[in-house]
Design an enzyme around this catalytic site. Structure first.
Site, PDB file in Angstrom:
ATOM      1  N   LYS A  10      36.298  63.603  63.338  1.00  0.00           N
ATOM      2  CA  LYS A  10      34.673  63.182  63.629  1.00  0.00           C
ATOM      3  C   LYS A  10      34.178  64.117  64.660  1.00  0.00           C
ATOM      4  O   LYS A  10      34.772  64.424  65.691  1.00  0.00           O
ATOM      5  CB  LYS A  10      34.344  61.747  63.581  1.00  0.00           C
ATOM      6  CG  LYS A  10      34.589  61.134  64.992  1.00  0.00           C
ATOM      7  CD  LYS A  10      33.852  61.451  66.243  1.00  0.00           C
ATOM      8  CE  LYS A  10      34.469  60.606  67.506  1.00  0.00           C
ATOM      9  NZ  LYS A  10      33.920  61.277  68.833  1.00  0.00           N
ATOM     10  N   ASP A 138      35.390  53.511  67.639  1.00  0.00           N
ATOM     11  CA  ASP A 138      35.392  54.594  66.719  1.00  0.00           C
ATOM     12  C   ASP A 138      36.044  54.492  65.449  1.00  0.00           C
ATOM     13  O   ASP A 138      35.888  55.176  64.399  1.00  0.00           O
ATOM     14  CB  ASP A 138      35.854  56.133  67.305  1.00  0.00           C
ATOM     15  CG  ASP A 138      34.906  56.634  68.359  1.00  0.00           C
ATOM     16  OD1 ASP A 138      33.826  56.085  68.426  1.00  0.00           O
ATOM     17  OD2 ASP A 138      35.236  57.636  68.993  1.00  0.00           O
TER      18      ASP A 138
HETATM   19  O1  C5P Z   1      36.607  51.359  72.135  1.00  0.00           O
HETATM   20  P1  C5P Z   1      37.414  52.262  72.511  1.00  0.00           P
HETATM   21  O2  C5P Z   1      38.895  51.687  72.824  1.00  0.00           O
HETATM   22  O3  C5P Z   1      37.655  53.478  71.796  1.00  0.00           O
HETATM   23  O4  C5P Z   1      36.814  52.717  73.914  1.00  0.00           O
HETATM   24  C1  C5P Z   1      37.835  53.482  74.834  1.00  0.00           C
HETATM   25  C2  C5P Z   1      37.262  53.276  76.335  1.00  0.00           C
HETATM   26  O5  C5P Z   1      35.702  54.148  76.028  1.00  0.00           O
HETATM   27  C3  C5P Z   1      36.465  51.920  76.603  1.00  0.00           C
HETATM   28  O6  C5P Z   1      37.661  51.072  77.437  1.00  0.00           O
HETATM   29  C4  C5P Z   1      35.566  52.232  77.655  1.00  0.00           C
HETATM   30  O7  C5P Z   1      35.829  52.807  78.705  1.00  0.00           O
HETATM   31  C5  C5P Z   1      34.823  53.365  76.872  1.00  0.00           C
HETATM   32  N1  C5P Z   1      33.574  53.045  75.892  1.00  0.00           N
HETATM   33  C6  C5P Z   1      32.253  52.687  76.518  1.00  0.00           C
HETATM   34  N2  C5P Z   1      31.406  52.364  75.705  1.00  0.00           N
HETATM   35  C7  C5P Z   1      31.460  52.592  74.375  1.00  0.00           C
HETATM   36  C8  C5P Z   1      32.730  53.073  73.694  1.00  0.00           C
HETATM   37  C9  C5P Z   1      33.792  53.478  74.505  1.00  0.00           C
HETATM   38  O8  C5P Z   1      32.294  52.598  77.818  1.00  0.00           O
HETATM   39  N3  C5P Z   1      30.453  52.086  73.663  1.00  0.00           N
END
Ligand code: C5P
Length: 302
Positions: A10, A138
């Site tokens: 993406k 994501d």
């Molecule tokens: O959700 P995911 O594990 O992909 O997110 C990875 C990291 O990115 C999270 O641990 C956080 O630090 C950051 N993040 C965030 N806010 C979001 C998505 C991700 O702070 N909406």
């Protein structure tokens, strides 16, 4: 019996980021577009238990333990349905690792759909989306594909209508960037300032609906670009190279460090790709168009 699922990368055409929430995540207005760069995930029953292998671009950087989102997806589905997660997951990798193109999320969504087909669990789409949201912000989009607005931490999706195909050139950087580090840098740069609520841009949604590349170019934005550039200043030069070679818009993809260049047509794509390759600033350059569908079962072999 084995099942193979293909899942796209993406690019975020808008990534509006709000202030850090008490849980550390950030509320987003995240407009995703799935583009035609793919990982393929194949699952096969494995008498010796859960294992992962990976081949292809960047394969050496992919974790082969239970931290891999593909393994976590298989474990989550197995747990819900009371099964043993005895499966060999093979990832044929073409999406850059730690690149801001949701490669890890794609593998999570791919493994989930593949295990569902292999095990005949027949989970509903809502159930699959629930598991995806548990795996990462994501991952639901990797399942759905096309174009969508993600709110909350990015996992609440509203599918978007797109009136055409947009062509892109992607420049893969010489090293990766960690998503949490980029969000932390966003927090640091914003300290003491008033960070507005993230909202989707009407101009951008309209440009997508019309399939109008010029209007989309004028509307793209990424609030993670300043922190990504702060951590990886050389990316500014890569963006400038693509712009000078005729890209309609140049931006960091998600949390980076992949840079994305919107172009008018195939000829413009070739010109931008050549200039980026000649600059020596990137490890690889790829051309891809979107939107494309999300996770698709390619085949089952008995
Ligand atoms: O959700 P995911 O594990 O992909 O997110 C990875 C990291 O990115 C999270 O641990 C956080 O630090 C950051 N993040 C965030 N806010 C979001 C998505 C991700 O702070 N909406």
């Amino acid at each position: 019996m084995s099942v193979t699922v293909r899942v796209p990368a993406k690019v975020n055409v808008q990534l509006a980021v709000g202030a850090a929430r008490p849980d550390g995540f950030h509320d987003l207005a995240n407009v995703f577009l799935a583009v035609g760069l793919y990982d393929e995930v194949t699952v096969t029953p494995s008498p010796e238990g859960l294992r992962i292998t990976c081949a292809g671009t960047d394969a050496g950087q992919v974790p082969l333990d239970r931290t891999n989102l593909a393994a976590r997806a298989a474990l989550a589905l197995a747990e819900r349905y009371g099964r043993s997660p005895d499966v060999h997951i093979h990832i044929a990798k073409d999406i850059p690792v730690a690149g801001g193109m949701a490669g890890g999320s794609a593998d999570g969504a791919g493994a989930l759909v593949a295990c569902d087909a292999l095990w005949g669990t027949n989970a509903s789409r809502d159930e699959l989306l629930d598991i995806c949201a548990e795996l990462g912000s994501d991952v639901p989009f990797s399942l759905v594909g096309g174009a969508a607005l993600g709110t909350g931490r990015g996992e609440k999706l509203q599918e978007l209508v797109v009136g055409g195909t947009f062509r892109w050139v992607f420049a893969m950087a010489h090293r990766g960037l960690s998503t949490p580090a980029v969000f932390r840098e966003f927090d640091r740069l914003g300290e003491g300032t008033d960070i507005p609520e993230p909202v989707a841009s009407e101009e951008l949604l309209d440009a997508l609906a019309k399939g109008d590349a010029d209007a989309l170019a004028a509307a793209v934005s990424n609030d993670l670009q300043p922190p990504a550039l702060s951590l990886f200043p050389e990316l500014a030069g890569t963006l400038a190279t693509g712009r000078a070679a005729g890209a309609l818009a140049a931006l960091v993809s998600g949390s980076g460090p992949t840079t994305a260049f919107l172009v008018r047509d195939e000829e413009a794509a070739a010109g931008v790709a050549d200039a980026l390759r000649a600059s020596g600033a990137c490890r690889a350059v790829r051309v891809a168009a979107g939107p494309v569908p999300g996770a698709v079962v390619l085949g089952r072999v008995s």
